[in-house]
Design a protein around this motif. Structure first.
Motif, PDB file in Angstrom:
ATOM      1  N   GLY A  33       0.794  -1.225   0.000  1.00 18.98           N
ATOM      2  CA  GLY A  33       0.000   0.000   0.000  1.00 18.98           C
ATOM      3  C   GLY A  33       0.826   1.275   0.000  1.00 18.98           C
ATOM      4  N   GLU A  34       2.131   1.209   0.160  1.00 15.67           N
ATOM      5  CA  GLU A  34       2.960   2.412   0.176  1.00 15.67           C
ATOM      6  C   GLU A  34       3.728   2.516  -1.122  1.00 15.67           C
ATOM      7  N   LYS A  35       3.801   3.725  -1.646  1.00 16.06           N
ATOM      8  CA  LYS A  35       4.589   3.974  -2.841  1.00 16.06           C
ATOM      9  C   LYS A  35       5.789   4.815  -2.442  1.00 16.06           C
ATOM     10  N   ALA A  36       6.877   4.653  -3.146  1.00 11.44           N
ATOM     11  CA  ALA A  36       8.058   5.457  -2.854  1.00 11.44           C
ATOM     12  C   ALA A  36       7.726   6.915  -3.147  1.00 11.44           C
ATOM     13  N   SER A  37       8.040   7.795  -2.196  1.00  7.89           N
ATOM     14  CA  SER A  37       7.773   9.208  -2.443  1.00  7.89           C
ATOM     15  C   SER A  37       8.824   9.734  -3.412  1.00  7.89           C
ATOM     16  N   PRO A  38       8.409  10.650  -4.275  1.00  6.66           N
ATOM     17  CA  PRO A  38       9.378  11.173  -5.240  1.00  6.66           C
ATOM     18  C   PRO A  38      10.457  11.963  -4.501  1.00  6.66           C
ATOM     19  N   PRO A  39      11.635  12.038  -5.079  1.00  6.40           N
ATOM     20  CA  PRO A  39      12.689  12.806  -4.416  1.00  6.40           C
ATOM     21  C   PRO A  39      12.264  14.269  -4.310  1.00  6.40           C
ATOM     22  N   PRO A  40      12.723  14.982  -3.278  1.00  8.60           N
ATOM     23  CA  PRO A  40      12.325  16.382  -3.130  1.00  8.60           C
ATOM     24  C   PRO A  40      12.771  17.206  -4.327  1.00  8.60           C
ATOM     25  N   ASP A  41      11.939  18.154  -4.693  1.00  6.40           N
ATOM     26  CA  ASP A  41      12.241  19.054  -5.804  1.00  6.40           C
ATOM     27  C   ASP A  41      13.243  20.096  -5.294  1.00  6.40           C
ATOM     28  N   ALA A  43      14.266  22.798  -6.568  1.00  7.27           N
ATOM     29  CA  ALA A  43      13.779  24.174  -6.765  1.00  7.27           C
ATOM     30  C   ALA A  43      12.816  24.562  -5.654  1.00  7.27           C
ATOM     31  N   GLU A  44      11.984  23.616  -5.225  1.00  7.65           N
ATOM     32  CA  GLU A  44      11.026  23.915  -4.153  1.00  7.65           C
ATOM     33  C   GLU A  44      11.751  24.201  -2.840  1.00  7.65           C
ATOM     34  N   GLU A  45      12.754  23.391  -2.536  1.00  8.61           N
ATOM     35  CA  GLU A  45      13.519  23.610  -1.298  1.00  8.61           C
ATOM     36  C   GLU A  45      14.180  24.989  -1.313  1.00  8.61           C
ATOM     37  N   GLN A  46      14.764  25.359  -2.441  1.00  6.88           N
ATOM     38  CA  GLN A  46      15.407  26.668  -2.555  1.00  6.88           C
ATOM     39  C   GLN A  46      14.377  27.793  -2.484  1.00  6.88           C
ATOM     40  N   ALA A  47      13.234  27.589  -3.116  1.00  5.51           N
ATOM     41  CA  ALA A  47      12.190  28.616  -3.114  1.00  5.51           C
ATOM     42  C   ALA A  47      11.665  28.865  -1.698  1.00  5.51           C
ATOM     43  N   LYS A  48      11.559  27.813  -0.896  1.00  2.00           N
ATOM     44  CA  LYS A  48      11.097  27.982   0.488  1.00  2.00           C
ATOM     45  C   LYS A  48      12.069  28.838   1.285  1.00  2.00           C
ATOM     46  N   LYS A  49      13.352  28.631   1.067  1.00  2.00           N
ATOM     47  CA  LYS A  49      14.355  29.424   1.780  1.00  2.00           C
ATOM     48  C   LYS A  49      14.330  30.881   1.321  1.00  2.00           C
ATOM     49  N   LEU A  50      14.148  31.093   0.020  1.00  2.00           N
ATOM     50  CA  LEU A  50      14.057  32.460  -0.484  1.00  2.00           C
ATOM     51  C   LEU A  50      12.781  33.131   0.025  1.00  2.00           C
ATOM     52  N   ASP A  51      11.703  32.383   0.102  1.00  2.00           N
ATOM     53  CA  ASP A  51      10.443  32.915   0.622  1.00  2.00           C
ATOM     54  C   ASP A  51      10.625  33.436   2.051  1.00  2.00           C
ATOM     55  N   ALA A  52      11.372  32.691   2.861  1.00  2.00           N
ATOM     56  CA  ALA A  52      11.639  33.125   4.241  1.00  2.00           C
ATOM     57  C   ALA A  52      12.434  34.430   4.260  1.00  2.00           C
ATOM     58  N   LEU A  53      13.376  34.568   3.345  1.00  2.00           N
ATOM     59  CA  LEU A  53      14.148  35.806   3.253  1.00  2.00           C
ATOM     60  C   LEU A  53      13.249  36.964   2.817  1.00  2.00           C
ATOM     61  N   LEU A  54      12.404  36.713   1.827  1.00  2.00           N
ATOM     62  CA  LEU A  54      11.500  37.763   1.345  1.00  2.00           C
ATOM     63  C   LEU A  54      10.531  38.211   2.437  1.00  2.00           C
ATOM     64  N   ALA A  55      10.177  37.294   3.333  1.00  2.00           N
ATOM     65  CA  ALA A  55       9.280  37.658   4.435  1.00  2.00           C
ATOM     66  C   ALA A  55       9.916  38.727   5.323  1.00  2.00           C
ATOM     67  N   PRO A 107      13.395  28.975 -11.183  1.00  2.00           N
ATOM     68  CA  PRO A 107      13.305  29.552 -12.532  1.00  2.00           C
ATOM     69  C   PRO A 107      13.697  31.031 -12.541  1.00  2.00           C
ATOM     70  N   ASP A 108      14.462  31.426 -13.540  1.00  2.00           N
ATOM     71  CA  ASP A 108      14.913  32.814 -13.702  1.00  2.00           C
ATOM     72  C   ASP A 108      15.662  33.334 -12.480  1.00  2.00           C
ATOM     73  N   SER A 109      16.362  32.446 -11.786  1.00  2.00           N
ATOM     74  CA  SER A 109      17.022  32.853 -10.539  1.00  2.00           C
ATOM     75  C   SER A 109      18.051  33.961 -10.744  1.00  2.00           C
ATOM     76  N   ALA A 179       6.227  31.249  -6.620  1.00  2.00           N
ATOM     77  CA  ALA A 179       5.436  31.200  -5.383  1.00  2.00           C
ATOM     78  C   ALA A 179       4.135  30.431  -5.606  1.00  2.00           C
ATOM     79  N   ARG A 180       3.468  30.712  -6.727  1.00  3.61           N
ATOM     80  CA  ARG A 180       2.209  30.005  -7.045  1.00  3.61           C
ATOM     81  C   ARG A 180       2.455  28.512  -7.212  1.00  3.61           C
ATOM     82  N   LYS A 181       3.517  28.167  -7.908  1.00  6.46           N
ATOM     83  CA  LYS A 181       3.809  26.754  -8.192  1.00  6.46           C
ATOM     84  C   LYS A 181       3.999  25.947  -6.910  1.00  6.46           C
ATOM     85  N   TYR A 182       4.638  26.541  -5.919  1.00  5.32           N
ATOM     86  CA  TYR A 182       4.964  25.804  -4.701  1.00  5.32           C
ATOM     87  C   TYR A 182       4.107  26.198  -3.498  1.00  5.32           C
ATOM     88  N   GLY A 183       3.063  26.972  -3.728  1.00  2.60           N
ATOM     89  CA  GLY A 183       2.166  27.344  -2.635  1.00  2.60           C
ATOM     90  C   GLY A 183       2.816  28.276  -1.629  1.00  2.60           C
TER      91      GLY A 183
END
Length: 192
Positions: A33-41, A43-55, A107-109, A179-183
């Motif tokens: 019943g368990e599927k392997a979770s995809p490896p973390p993206d 770009a998403e990890e980097q975007a979260k860190k940038l989001d914290a800086l922008l805050a 993207p467009d970093s 931001a939209r892509k990663y919520g």
């Protein structure tokens, strides 16, 4: 005789007897019943860190707006100058922190980082010019009938502020699709 051999061959194929042992499906090592979770993206990890800086980038905005208004009306000039210099230091710190972040997968970093750095450097410059303006206004003949006299620092502060606004608009346009892509938090230019 050939027909009997064909029938026997088909029967052996259906029962698995005719397949080599290496062709059997491998048993799954994952729990049922368990599927392997995809490896973390990355770009998403980097975007979260940038989001914290922008805050953090909007922390001093209200103090800056209030300080510039106080200078215009010749009020609380010492506090205005201090608050503006603090804001300039904070914005310079944002540039340093952005340099320390890894953002190459966003993207467009390259363009986004350049726009953010330009915005924050110009904002810091504007803050410092407005602080110098406050110092001038506090001096002799700096105010006339409750209004601050414009000086060279006023002009340079306004110019740097305009540069910052242009760069912030570009940065917001580049950031918001990610931001939209990663919520994550979308931002208007005035929030950068």
């Amino acid at each position: 005789m050939a027909a009997i051999g064909l029938v026997v061959g088909l029967l052996m194929a259906d029962s698995g007897g005719g397949k080599p042992a290496g062709d059997k499906p491998q048993a799954s090592t994952e729990p049922a019943g368990e599927k392997a979770s995809p490896p973390p993206d990355p770009a998403e990890e980097q975007a979260k860190k940038l989001d914290a800086l922008l805050a953090d980038s909007n922390n001093s905005r209200s103090a800056v707006v209030r300080s510039v208004e106080n200078i215009r009306t010749c009020k609380a000039l010492d506090k205005a100058a201090t608050d503006l210099r603090t804001a300039a230091e904070q914005r310079t710190g944002l540039v340093r922190r952005l340099d320390e972040l890894k953002t190459d997968k966003i993207p467009d970093s390259g363009r986004l980082n350049a726009a953010l750095k330009s915005a924050w450097k110009a904002s810091a410059s504007a803050d410092n010019h407005y602080a110098a303006w406050a110092d001038q206004v506090a001096g002799k003949k700096g105010c006339h009938k409750g209004k601050a006299r414009h000086t060279r620092h006023t002009v340079l502060g306004n110019r740097a502020s305009g540069t910052a606004t242009t760069a912030k608009k570009q940065a917001a346009e580049l950031w918001n699709p990610t931001a939209r892509k990663y919520g994550l938090t979308e931002r208007q230019f005035g929030q950068l």
